[in-house]
Enzyme design. Structure first.
Site, PDB file in Angstrom:
ATOM      1  N   SER A  63      77.247 -17.671  21.633  1.00 42.12           N
ATOM      2  CA  SER A  63      75.847 -17.771  21.202  1.00 42.12           C
ATOM      3  C   SER A  63      74.898 -18.291  22.274  1.00 42.12           C
ATOM      4  O   SER A  63      73.688 -18.374  22.032  1.00 42.12           O
ATOM      5  CB  SER A  63      75.737 -18.655  19.955  1.00 42.12           C
ATOM      6  OG  SER A  63      76.133 -17.934  18.808  1.00 42.12           O
ATOM      7  N   LYS A  66      71.954 -16.147  22.851  1.00 40.69           N
ATOM      8  CA  LYS A  66      70.685 -16.283  22.130  1.00 40.69           C
ATOM      9  C   LYS A  66      69.601 -16.936  22.986  1.00 40.69           C
ATOM     10  O   LYS A  66      68.411 -16.833  22.675  1.00 40.69           O
ATOM     11  CB  LYS A  66      70.903 -17.071  20.841  1.00 40.69           C
ATOM     12  CG  LYS A  66      71.795 -16.359  19.818  1.00 40.69           C
ATOM     13  CD  LYS A  66      71.923 -17.151  18.535  1.00 40.69           C
ATOM     14  CE  LYS A  66      72.743 -16.404  17.489  1.00 40.69           C
ATOM     15  NZ  LYS A  66      74.179 -16.422  17.759  1.00 40.69           N
ATOM     16  N   SER A 129      71.021 -20.573  14.813  1.00 40.82           N
ATOM     17  CA  SER A 129      71.897 -19.672  15.566  1.00 40.82           C
ATOM     18  C   SER A 129      72.254 -18.449  14.733  1.00 40.82           C
ATOM     19  O   SER A 129      73.397 -17.962  14.748  1.00 40.82           O
ATOM     20  CB  SER A 129      73.175 -20.397  16.022  1.00 40.82           C
ATOM     21  OG  SER A 129      73.802 -19.725  17.077  1.00 40.82           O
TER      22      SER A 129
END
Length: 393
Positions: A63, A66, A129
């Site tokens: 993640s 992101k 997230s």
């Protein structure tokens, strides 16, 4: 990208430690050993790397992806291509419970057919997230996930991420998707530098959407009272391990740490804290040359003015041992005669920064203003003066 001529931290340490400096209360100890596959510690303002291990080893970003999704969104908001109050229709691909690829992953819990504000989706990406939020935002910004991924990779090249490639908008493991600790630190630096409004969201500790209680930011260092952490992002998949890019501020100094392949959820926080604490304890950022503040005025030939202001457009930041910022001395050199026309930002020489009479850093000396070419008669007169100047000097 802004070019800088910088010495490595190894040379910086050598230059400082090799001089028997009475001002140093104690020597800088070794970099702490971390239980992680790769890590880096960077001074966000100077770009100096203070510590690193396997920093250019290719790894799964999870993640941390992101951060780039957020960077693209931030640029779209900054340019006015999208607005925070735009309403985004949730597609089947962005449906939290309807897309098998999202099963078991972190989600904002979007519902197909509903509309959601860009501002909420942005918080869903950064704070929660949410993989579903990434898909919805990508479709809104670029029309499709594939087109958005292309934007991500274009920005990666522009920022200078030399060992990073994205295949998804959310970071779930995918063949051909990879990054490094160094590139993630550089991406964090770009977010902080280029998009302060977007980066301000990263310090928010919770966000509620479509649930009875708020979801907490997964960056546990935001709650640590011994550090002033205001971001950035966590990531975890089976292939990536536990990742964390963190940034904190102490006075004029901002540090960025990137820990990849940590062993546990809390372990990545503990290892990141070790790096940041070590960095703040033994180093600080000096700013001996202010942005657009003339360091010197020098003669310019064939110009519509006689002198040009020289310095650093963005200011000069360098990393020094804690307590030594006031001891930095500045000197400069000019490459050659300066001729008009000359544009603001043109490099004409170099600025050197010295500590204990040793050069610890060099950066470009640039023109701080435009100087246009003079007319015909002014040019003749300047040519005559220049010949005399060259003869007697």
């Amino acid at each position: 990208m802004k070019k800088k001529f910088k010495l490595s931290f190894g040379l910086l340490s050598l230059a400082i430690c090799s001089s028997a400096s009475a001002e140093m209360i104690f020597p800088i100890p070794a970099i702490p050993q971390l239980n992680a596959e790769a890590y880096i510690l960077m001074d966000a303002k100077s770009g100096e790397i203070l510590a690193q291990y396997n920093a250019e080893q290719q790894r799964d970003p999870a993640s941390l992806t992101k951060m780039m999704t957020s960077y693209v969104v931030g640029q779209a908001l900054e340019s006015g291509r999208i607005k925070n109050d735009d309403m985004v229709l949730v597609s089947k691909d962005a449906w939290a419970t309807g897309n098998p690829a999202l099963k078991g992953s972190s989600l904002m819990f979007l519902e197909v057919g509903k509309t959601v504000r860009v501002s909420d989706l942005n918080k869903g990406i950064i704070i929660q997230s949410g993989n579903d939020a990434c898909i919805a935002m990508a479709e809104h910004v670029a029309g499709s996930q594939g087109a958005f991924v292309n934007l991500m990779n274009e920005y990666a090249k522009k920022i200078g991420l030399q060992h990073t490639h994205f295949e998804t908008v959310h970071g779930l493991d995918a063949p051909g998707q990879y990054t490094t600790a160094k590139d993630m630190a550089l991406l964090g630096q770009a977010l902080i530098r280029d998009l302060p409004t977007e980066y301000a969201i990263y310090k928010e500790k919770e966000f509620t959407y479509n649930l009875s209680k708020p979801q907490l930011n997964r960056n546990g260092l935001l709650w640590d009272t011994s550090l002033n952490v205001d971001g950035i992002k966590t990531g975890h998949t089976a292939a990536a391990g536990y990742n964390l890019v963190a940034s904190a501020v102490d006075g004029n100094t901002r540090l960025i740490s990137a820990v990849l392949g940590g062993r546990t959820f809390k372990g990545r926080e503990e290892e990141s804290k070790k790096l940041l604490t070590w960095g703040f304890r033994f180093f600080e950022t000096a700013n001996p040359v202010k942005p657009n503040d003339p360091l010197v005025n020098k003669s310019v030939w064939y110009g519509d003015q006689n002198e040009v202001k020289l310095g650093s457009i963005n200011g000069a930041y360098i990393t020094v041992p804690k307590g030594r910022a006031a001891d930095v001395k500045v000197q400069y050199s000019i490459d050659d005669y300066i001729y008009a026309p000359i544009s603001k930002g043109t490099t004409v020489g170099k600025i050197q920064f010295l500590l204990d009479d040793k050069v610890i850093n060099e950066q470009p000396l640039v023109a701080l203003e435009n100087v246009e070419e003079t007319g015909f008669f002014g040019g003749i007169w300047d040519w005559i003066k220049l010949q005399f100047h060259k003869f007697f000097n």
